[in-house]
Scaffold this motif. Structure first.
Motif, mmCIF file in Angstrom:
data_model
loop_
_atom_site.group_PDB
_atom_site.id
_atom_site.type_symbol
_atom_site.label_atom_id
_atom_site.label_comp_id
_atom_site.label_asym_id
_atom_site.label_seq_id
_atom_site.Cartn_x
_atom_site.Cartn_y
_atom_site.Cartn_z
ATOM 1 N N LYS A 68 26.181 34.758 71.640
ATOM 2 C CA LYS A 68 25.235 34.754 72.751
ATOM 3 C C LYS A 68 23.797 34.445 72.310
ATOM 4 O O LYS A 68 22.837 35.090 72.733
ATOM 5 C CB LYS A 68 25.294 36.067 73.524
ATOM 6 C CG LYS A 68 26.671 36.366 74.109
ATOM 7 C CD LYS A 68 26.664 37.626 74.930
ATOM 8 C CE LYS A 68 28.023 38.064 75.357
ATOM 9 N NZ LYS A 68 28.869 37.189 76.032
ATOM 10 N N VAL A 69 23.670 33.450 71.451
ATOM 11 C CA VAL A 69 22.347 33.015 71.006
ATOM 12 C C VAL A 69 21.628 32.404 72.201
ATOM 13 O O VAL A 69 22.133 31.483 72.843
ATOM 14 C CB VAL A 69 22.464 31.997 69.847
ATOM 15 C CG1 VAL A 69 21.113 31.410 69.507
ATOM 16 C CG2 VAL A 69 23.091 32.667 68.634
ATOM 17 N N ALA A 70 20.472 32.921 72.500
ATOM 18 C CA ALA A 70 19.721 32.482 73.682
ATOM 19 C C ALA A 70 18.641 31.452 73.347
ATOM 20 O O ALA A 70 18.059 30.860 74.244
ATOM 21 C CB ALA A 70 19.081 33.696 74.354
ATOM 22 N N TRP A 71 18.375 31.237 72.079
ATOM 23 C CA TRP A 71 17.330 30.311 71.675
ATOM 24 C C TRP A 71 17.592 28.917 72.210
ATOM 25 O O TRP A 71 18.710 28.431 72.219
ATOM 26 C CB TRP A 71 17.247 30.279 70.143
ATOM 27 C CG TRP A 71 16.315 29.254 69.605
ATOM 28 C CD1 TRP A 71 14.948 29.316 69.574
ATOM 29 C CD2 TRP A 71 16.666 27.995 69.025
ATOM 30 N NE1 TRP A 71 14.433 28.180 68.997
ATOM 31 C CE2 TRP A 71 15.474 27.354 68.655
ATOM 32 C CE3 TRP A 71 17.873 27.355 68.796
ATOM 33 C CZ2 TRP A 71 15.447 26.102 68.059
ATOM 34 C CZ3 TRP A 71 17.852 26.107 68.198
ATOM 35 C CH2 TRP A 71 16.643 25.502 67.838
ATOM 36 N N ARG A 72 16.555 28.292 72.697
ATOM 37 C CA ARG A 72 16.631 26.909 73.168
ATOM 38 C C ARG A 72 15.467 26.135 72.570
ATOM 39 O O ARG A 72 14.375 26.661 72.410
ATOM 40 C CB ARG A 72 16.522 26.830 74.693
ATOM 41 C CG ARG A 72 17.631 27.520 75.430
ATOM 42 C CD ARG A 72 18.850 26.656 75.499
ATOM 43 N NE ARG A 72 19.847 27.311 76.330
ATOM 44 C CZ ARG A 72 21.137 27.213 76.124
ATOM 45 N NH1 ARG A 72 21.588 26.512 75.136
ATOM 46 N NH2 ARG A 72 21.979 27.831 76.892
ATOM 47 N N ALA A 127 19.397 18.526 74.255
ATOM 48 C CA ALA A 127 19.739 18.325 75.662
ATOM 49 C C ALA A 127 20.458 19.532 76.244
ATOM 50 O O ALA A 127 20.410 19.763 77.440
ATOM 51 C CB ALA A 127 20.599 17.079 75.812
ATOM 52 N N GLY A 128 21.130 20.303 75.420
ATOM 53 C CA GLY A 128 21.878 21.441 75.929
ATOM 54 C C GLY A 128 22.391 22.319 74.818
ATOM 55 O O GLY A 128 22.032 22.154 73.641
ATOM 56 N N ALA A 129 23.256 23.244 75.189
ATOM 57 C CA ALA A 129 23.759 24.231 74.240
ATOM 58 C C ALA A 129 24.565 23.589 73.117
ATOM 59 O O ALA A 129 24.469 24.018 71.965
ATOM 60 C CB ALA A 129 24.603 25.278 74.968
ATOM 61 N N ASP A 130 25.355 22.568 73.412
ATOM 62 C CA ASP A 130 26.145 21.927 72.349
ATOM 63 C C ASP A 130 25.248 21.333 71.267
ATOM 64 O O ASP A 130 25.508 21.496 70.073
ATOM 65 C CB ASP A 130 27.055 20.840 72.918
ATOM 66 C CG ASP A 130 28.281 21.394 73.616
ATOM 67 O OD1 ASP A 130 28.477 22.633 73.608
ATOM 68 O OD2 ASP A 130 29.036 20.581 74.179
ATOM 69 N N ASP A 131 24.190 20.651 71.681
ATOM 70 C CA ASP A 131 23.267 20.072 70.704
ATOM 71 C C ASP A 131 22.565 21.161 69.896
ATOM 72 O O ASP A 131 22.378 21.032 68.686
ATOM 73 C CB ASP A 131 22.236 19.185 71.394
ATOM 74 C CG ASP A 131 22.845 17.911 71.947
ATOM 75 O OD1 ASP A 131 23.920 17.503 71.464
ATOM 76 O OD2 ASP A 131 22.251 17.326 72.869
ATOM 77 N N ARG A 132 22.182 22.244 70.565
ATOM 78 C CA ARG A 132 21.575 23.376 69.861
ATOM 79 C C ARG A 132 22.552 23.943 68.844
ATOM 80 O O ARG A 132 22.192 24.218 67.698
ATOM 81 C CB ARG A 132 21.175 24.462 70.848
ATOM 82 C CG ARG A 132 20.605 25.701 70.154
ATOM 83 C CD ARG A 132 20.881 27.021 70.805
ATOM 84 N NE ARG A 132 22.268 27.248 71.142
ATOM 85 C CZ ARG A 132 22.662 28.033 72.138
ATOM 86 N NH1 ARG A 132 21.774 28.647 72.889
ATOM 87 N NH2 ARG A 132 23.938 28.211 72.388
ATOM 88 N N ASN A 133 23.796 24.122 69.249
ATOM 89 C CA ASN A 133 24.797 24.703 68.362
ATOM 90 C C ASN A 133 25.062 23.818 67.155
ATOM 91 O O ASN A 133 25.259 24.315 66.042
ATOM 92 C CB ASN A 133 26.089 24.963 69.135
ATOM 93 C CG ASN A 133 25.898 26.022 70.195
ATOM 94 O OD1 ASN A 133 24.923 26.775 70.187
ATOM 95 N ND2 ASN A 133 26.821 26.079 71.132
ATOM 96 N N ILE A 134 25.035 22.521 67.355
ATOM 97 C CA ILE A 134 25.200 21.606 66.229
ATOM 98 C C ILE A 134 24.005 21.706 65.297
ATOM 99 O O ILE A 134 24.156 21.707 64.076
ATOM 100 C CB ILE A 134 25.451 20.166 66.729
ATOM 101 C CG1 ILE A 134 26.871 20.089 67.315
ATOM 102 C CG2 ILE A 134 25.245 19.149 65.616
ATOM 103 C CD1 ILE A 134 27.208 18.780 67.985
#
Length: 93
Positions: free
Chosen positions: A8-12, A17-24
């Motif tokens: 549940k990482v909330a950092w943006r 563009a979105g959560a997938d890119d952040r996660n990568i």
């Protein structure tokens, strides 16, 4: 990369563009950190990232970052053998 959603990482970042890119991006930073440890268990974790992915996000990560994982594994092995200081000296050349 999916672990960041589970935690549940909330950092943006405005650069994704979105959560997938952040996660990568977060996974890439983690891979680089594993490289610098020179630890055998970190090397094993990097090898697991080279196994066929089972999720769409995992496949996307591999498609985009397989070269980063391979280089991280190589660096981890060199650091394990020579030490971090020697690794940095050699990579500055």
């Amino acid at each position: 990369p999916g672990v960041w959603e589970k935690r549940k990482v909330a950092w943006r970042s405005p650069h994704q563009a979105g959560a997938d890119d952040r996660n990568i991006q977060l996974s890439t930073a983690a891979v680089l950190g594993l490289a610098l440890t020179g630890d055998p268990s970190a090397a094993e974790a990097l090898r697991r990232l080279q196994q066929p992915a089972v999720t769409d996000l995992g496949r996307k990560f591999q498609a985009q970052k397989s070269n980063v994982v391979a280089e991280a594994l190589s660096a981890n092995e060199r650091i394990a053998k020579e030490g971090l200081s020697a690794y940095y000296r050699k990579t500055k050349r």
